[in-house]
Design an enzyme around this catalytic site. Structure first.
Site, PDB file in Angstrom:
ATOM      1  N   ASP A  55       1.054  -1.374  -0.024  1.00 35.60           N
ATOM      2  CA  ASP A  55       0.033  -0.077   0.200  1.00 35.60           C
ATOM      3  C   ASP A  55       0.863   1.251  -0.298  1.00 35.60           C
ATOM      4  OD1 ASP A  55      -2.306  -1.493   0.207  1.00 35.60           O
ATOM      5  OD2 ASP A  55      -1.934  -1.800   2.170  1.00 35.60           O
ATOM      6  N   HIS A  62      -5.665  -3.744   5.573  1.00 35.70           N
ATOM      7  CA  HIS A  62      -5.113  -4.027   3.946  1.00 35.70           C
ATOM      8  C   HIS A  62      -6.453  -4.604   3.350  1.00 35.70           C
ATOM      9  CE1 HIS A  62      -2.944  -4.677   0.548  1.00 35.70           C
ATOM     10  NE2 HIS A  62      -3.161  -6.040   0.683  1.00 35.70           N
TER      11      HIS A  62
END
Ligand SMILES: NC(=O)c1ccc[n+]([C@@H]2O[C@H](COP(=O)([O-])OP(=O)(O)OC[C@H]3O[C@@H](n4cnc5c(N)ncnc54)[C@H](O)[C@@H]3O)[C@@H](O)[C@H]2O)c1
Ligand SMILES: O=C(O)C[C@H](O)C(=O)O
Length: 373
Positions: free
Chosen positions: A199, A226
């Site tokens: 990310d 996530h």
């Protein structure tokens, strides 16, 4: 004298051959006949002192390039590659690289304990990936069982190892790992880290593109979890300092939150992010190893047991050291767009006997993003 030399030469040959064969030798009868061919005897000359790292799921889409990158890491002296399929082939291939780490392969559940014994760092990319139309939670039923079994092995064979969990859904597999370790009496929250580096890698890349900067010079903290809207890039805290229009904020937040889906759709059924993930996992593993070595100032985002919010696990900046997570850094000032709403708490749950909050979602009411994936 000549006999002694021949004996030594035979031993050297046996040692070299052992690189190619996982242990024990059930599927390689020749290893049973010649005990010298056990992988544990194998040590390349010149191998530097360093850390012992195991990759579980090493023959997969992430596992293979990750194995390659870890074989190139000078901090690694021993690299164990474990999978339920194809471990011998990947091991043979990677072991030909003339870097310092000694590589050993382990195939199937009976070899899991050998793969784990003595490891300093265990990286887990084992598990099934998404196909288009699936959410990460759809992987839960299969991957939860895989992670549980692997963590039972870790608790038994290397309870002090740092564990990096990649298998999805990370928001659930990390709590599951914690429950397994608690049950075994080995749980140390400082040593269990969910890997959310992809990310950050994506955020740095996309922000770099918007600002016209080299992405290596950009650092965007990404907090939360996530999956979909639980992935929250803190665009107000980008380094180097910069400002964005609200259109840019919407575009960047949505692109970062949906980066995984973008790759899943582009791969059209052939899996999810593997190469960028291997890069991210290798970067994160390297940070963990530098922390273990005692380097100062190693800060990465990771999904860990946390008290920065009311949620039991949360991704934020952590300082890594000799014992793993040595400090969880404060979130810093959040702007209105980034602030958490109470809705997140309502959405946390349901609770299961293991894994606690499987479907943690923290959602901002202003978010324009689609359902978490
Ligand atoms: N955390 C993240 O940012 C992130 C990013 C990308 C992918 N992922 C996740 O990583 C996982 C792996 O993705 P992939 O693309 O490498 O999948 P893959 O199917 O290509 O590879 C998975 C590997 O795991 C192995 N495996 C299955 N069961 C196992 C077991 N019990 N023990 C050991 N190995 C086992 C398989 O044999 C296979 O080689 C998926 O769950 C995916 O969603 C996470
Ligand atoms: O999106 C996925 O399923 C894989 C991974 O979590 C990713 O972010 O790429």
């Amino acid at each position: 004298m000549e006999q002694q030399q021949q004996g030594a030469a035979a031993r050297r040959m046996a040692t070299l051959a052992s690189h190619l064969r996982p242990q024990p030798a059930s599927s390689h009868p020749q290893m049973e006949e010649v005990p010298l061919l056990m992988g544990s005897n194998c040590r390349a000359k010149g191998a530097a002192p360093g850390f012992k790292v195991a990759i579980l799921g090493a023959a997969g889409g992430i596992g293979q390039p990750l194995a390659l990158l870890m074989k190139m890491n000078p901090l690694v002296s021993v690299l164990h590659l474990y999978d339920v399929v194809n471990a011998p082939g990947v091991t043979a291939d990677i072991s030909h690289m003339n870097t310092g780490a000694v590589v050993r392969g382990f195939l199937g559940q009976p070899q899991l304990e050998n793969a784990l014994t003595g490891m300093d760092l265990v990286i887990i990319p084992a598990g099934v990936p998404r196909k288009p139309g699936m959410t990460r939670d759809d992987l839960f039923n299969i991957n939860a069982g895989i992670v549980r079994t692997l963590c039972e092995g870790i608790a038994k064979c290397c309870p002090k190892a740092i564990v990096n969990v990649i298998s999805n859904p990370v928001n659930s597999t990390v709590p599951i790992a914690a429950e397994v370790f608690k049950k075994a009496g080995t749980y140390d929250p400082k040593r269990l880290l969910g890997v959310t580096t992809l990310d950050v890698v994506r955020a740095n890349t996309f922000v770099g593109e918007v600002l016209g900067l080299d992405p290596r010079e950009v650092n965007v903290p990404v907090i939360g979890g996530h999956a979909g809207v639980t992935i929250l890039p803190l665009l107000s805290q980008v380094n180097p300092a910069c400002s964005f229009t609200s259109e840019e904020v919407n575009y960047l937040t949505s692109r970062i939150q949906n980066g995984g889906t973008e790759v899943v759709e582009a791969k059209a059924g052939a899996g999810s992010a593997t190469l960028s993930m291997a890069y991210a996992a290798a970067k994160f593993a390297d940070a963990c190893l530098r922390g273990l070595r005692g380097d100062a100032g190693i800060v990465e985002c990771s999904y860990v047991a946390s008290q920065v919010t009311e949620l039991p696990f949360f991704a934020s900046k952590v300082r890594l050291g000799r014992s793993g997570v040595e400090e969880i850094l404060p979130l810093g000032p959040l702007n209105e767009f980034e602030s958490w709403s109470g809705e997140g708490k309502e959405r946390a749950g349901p609770e299961y006997p293991e894994g606690r909050l499987f479907h943690q979602q923290v959602r901002r009411p202003s978010s324009k993003c689609p359902t978490p994936t």
